[in-house]
Design a protein around this motif. Structure first.
Motif, PDB file in Angstrom:
ATOM      1  N   GLN A 102       4.858  -1.344  21.691  1.00 46.03           N
ATOM      2  CA  GLN A 102       3.848  -1.031  20.682  1.00 46.03           C
ATOM      3  C   GLN A 102       3.021   0.178  21.098  1.00 46.03           C
ATOM      4  OE1 GLN A 102       1.252  -4.300  19.761  1.00 46.03           O
ATOM      5  NE2 GLN A 102      -0.015  -3.102  18.356  1.00 46.03           N
ATOM      6  N   TRP A 103       2.639   0.229  22.386  1.00 48.86           N
ATOM      7  CA  TRP A 103       1.874   1.377  22.886  1.00 48.86           C
ATOM      8  C   TRP A 103       2.698   2.657  22.768  1.00 48.86           C
ATOM      9  CZ3 TRP A 103       1.901   5.416  26.206  1.00 48.86           C
ATOM     10  CH2 TRP A 103       0.669   5.972  26.564  1.00 48.86           C
ATOM     11  N   ARG A 104       3.985   2.555  23.045  1.00 49.83           N
ATOM     12  CA  ARG A 104       4.851   3.739  22.966  1.00 49.83           C
ATOM     13  C   ARG A 104       4.805   4.366  21.577  1.00 49.83           C
ATOM     14  NH1 ARG A 104      11.014   4.096  25.221  1.00 49.83           N
ATOM     15  NH2 ARG A 104      11.616   6.079  24.258  1.00 49.83           N
ATOM     16  N   HIS A 105       4.750   3.539  20.551  1.00 46.67           N
ATOM     17  CA  HIS A 105       4.785   4.049  19.178  1.00 46.67           C
ATOM     18  C   HIS A 105       3.402   4.304  18.615  1.00 46.67           C
ATOM     19  CE1 HIS A 105       9.107   3.634  18.868  1.00 46.67           C
ATOM     20  NE2 HIS A 105       9.019   2.408  19.341  1.00 46.67           N
ATOM     21  N   SER A 106       2.375   3.679  19.186  1.00 47.89           N
ATOM     22  CA  SER A 106       1.007   3.884  18.719  1.00 47.89           C
ATOM     23  C   SER A 106       0.065   3.792  19.912  1.00 47.89           C
ATOM     24  CB  SER A 106       0.648   2.829  17.659  1.00 47.89           C
ATOM     25  OG  SER A 106      -0.655   3.061  17.154  1.00 47.89           O
ATOM     26  N   PRO A 107       0.067   4.839  20.758  1.00 45.47           N
ATOM     27  CA  PRO A 107      -0.675   4.748  22.024  1.00 45.47           C
ATOM     28  C   PRO A 107      -2.187   4.725  21.848  1.00 45.47           C
ATOM     29  CG  PRO A 107       0.215   6.961  21.722  1.00 45.47           C
ATOM     30  CD  PRO A 107       0.784   6.117  20.625  1.00 45.47           C
ATOM     31  N   THR A 108      -2.833   3.780  22.517  1.00 50.31           N
ATOM     32  CA  THR A 108      -4.279   3.799  22.638  1.00 50.31           C
ATOM     33  C   THR A 108      -4.649   4.828  23.700  1.00 50.31           C
ATOM     34  OG1 THR A 108      -4.125   1.980  24.223  1.00 50.31           O
ATOM     35  CG2 THR A 108      -4.579   1.407  21.927  1.00 50.31           C
ATOM     36  N   ALA A 109      -5.944   5.095  23.840  1.00 52.73           N
ATOM     37  CA  ALA A 109      -6.373   6.133  24.777  1.00 52.73           C
ATOM     38  C   ALA A 109      -6.109   5.747  26.224  1.00 52.73           C
ATOM     39  CB  ALA A 109      -7.854   6.443  24.586  1.00 52.73           C
ATOM     40  N   TRP A 110      -6.067   4.422  26.496  1.00 50.03           N
ATOM     41  CA  TRP A 110      -5.674   4.002  27.842  1.00 50.03           C
ATOM     42  C   TRP A 110      -5.042   2.619  27.803  1.00 50.03           C
ATOM     43  CZ3 TRP A 110     -11.199   4.654  27.318  1.00 50.03           C
ATOM     44  CH2 TRP A 110     -11.943   3.487  27.327  1.00 50.03           C
ATOM     45  N   LEU A 111      -4.363   2.284  28.906  1.00 59.28           N
ATOM     46  CA  LEU A 111      -3.618   1.037  29.022  1.00 59.28           C
ATOM     47  C   LEU A 111      -3.644   0.611  30.481  1.00 59.28           C
ATOM     48  CD1 LEU A 111      -1.532  -1.045  27.741  1.00 59.28           C
ATOM     49  CD2 LEU A 111       0.232   0.530  28.577  1.00 59.28           C
ATOM     50  N   THR A 112      -3.821  -0.705  30.732  1.00 58.45           N
ATOM     51  CA  THR A 112      -3.878  -1.227  32.092  1.00 58.45           C
ATOM     52  C   THR A 112      -3.003  -2.467  32.221  1.00 58.45           C
ATOM     53  OG1 THR A 112      -6.173  -0.466  32.270  1.00 58.45           O
ATOM     54  CG2 THR A 112      -5.416  -2.014  33.936  1.00 58.45           C
ATOM     55  N   LEU A 113      -2.214  -2.523  33.301  1.00 59.67           N
ATOM     56  CA  LEU A 113      -1.447  -3.706  33.667  1.00 59.67           C
ATOM     57  C   LEU A 113      -1.916  -4.176  35.038  1.00 59.67           C
ATOM     58  CD1 LEU A 113       0.589  -1.848  31.844  1.00 59.67           C
ATOM     59  CD2 LEU A 113       2.283  -3.520  32.579  1.00 59.67           C
TER      60      LEU A 113
END
Length: 331
Positions: A65-76
């Protein structure tokens, strides 16, 4: 873009998935003697393969989902690390053969996010991975190896080309990605979305920032020509719009100059408003992965006192970009 799209929650990997993925990544034999700088395609392919096989479906769906609609940041969080503990590098670099599993995790996630790693020849010795770790000799420098001075709000490599058709090797990095090796000092990275900053600015300031009325310079250590001169770029905007409609900004303290009275005033106004905003602290700890859009987010770090050298805070950074049709990938 609304303020809510600038935020994202942390995706936590279950212990069982971490263990299974770690064992599978430790067992990868197809890399041979390759390290990321000599075999990045192998790390991308086999890292992504094992993560697809062992991460939960909900995590893989969130990455897609992030790949197609990236938010400004992502954390795992809670990703596998090296099979044996590795000391924090004291001189900026380390034996990459000891870090195959975190490298497979790092590059595998980038592949799952549809991103390509990128290195620049004029910094970090042209290597893909930057060890963000304190060096005593660099303590008071305004670099990722420093720690005694604050790093104020900035975007990385703001002197490079901002245009959407710029070649990746000459463009402002799209993304900064990090793997956390250790952070027992609990030092956060503060993030400030550009759209949040813009909400505080008068319209006239934003309009002035969009005009090509600024000169931006690189640090003295950042050279690109045979004469060893720091790169500079004149007649550029500070603020522009990305192809997806998001606002983007280039900024580094002391690195931008307004070429007109209006540009000078707009720069001062932006700095005044940015200084008053707290941002959002993000803690990248051992086993964490974090990525943010370098054009949509400013970042900073407070000064801190590192633990003894072998246990000091250590993040692994890699720039990345989203490939554009018609441009050959680099790296």
């Amino acid at each position: 873009m609304t303020k809510s799209r600038s935020r994202s929650h942390t995706l936590h990997i279950p212990d069982s998935s971490k263990s299974a993925a770690g064992a599978a990544l430790d067992a990868v034999t197809e890399l041979g003697d390759a390290v990321p700088d000599t075999g990045v395609d192998l790390y991308l392919e086999y890292g992504a393969k094992q993560l697809r096989n062992h991460l939960p479906a909900r995590i893989l769906d969130a990455l897609a989902q992030w790949r197609h609609s990236p938010t400004a940041w992502l954390t795992l969080a809670n990703l596998p690390g090296p099979h044996e503990p590795v000391p924090t590098p004291r001189e900026g670099f380390c034996d990459e053969s000891l870090l195959r599993t975190p490298n497979l995790v790092h590059f595998g996630i980038l592949r799952l996010l549809g991103l390509t790693p990128i290195a620049y020849p004029w910094e970090n010795d042209g290597r893909l991975i930057r060890n963000v770790a304190p060096r005593t000799a660099s303590a008071r420098t305004l670099t990722s190896w420093g720690y005694a001075q604050p790093l104020d709000w900035h975007t990385d490599d703001s002197v490079l080309d901002h245009r959407p058709d710029a070649h990746p090797a000459k463009a402002i990095p799209h993304y900064l990605s990090f793997i956390g090796m250790r952070n027992d000092e609990q030092v956060p990275t503060d993030l400030l979305p550009v759209d949040t900053l813009l909400e505080t600015l008068p319209a006239r300031t934003a309009e002035a920032l969009r005009r090509p009325d600024f000169t931006v310079t690189a640090p003295e250590s950042y050279t690109t020509d045979d004469d060893g001169r720091p790169l500079s770029r004149s007649g550029v905007p500070m603020l522009w719009t990305l192809p997806d409609g998001s606002p983007a900004l280039r900024y580094g303290p002391g690195r931008l100059t307004g070429l007109t009275d209006e540009a000078h005033e707009a720069l001062a106004d932006l700095e005044h408003h940015a200084a008053a905003l707290p941002g959002t602290p993000v803690l990248v700890e051992e086993g964490g992965f974090h990525i943010f859009d370098n054009r949509r987010v400013l970042h900073r770090r407070v000064p801190f006192q590192p633990l003894p050298e072998d246990r000091a805070r250590w993040l692994r950074r890699c720039y990345a970009y989203r490939p554009t049709a018609g441009l050959a990938p680099v790296g």
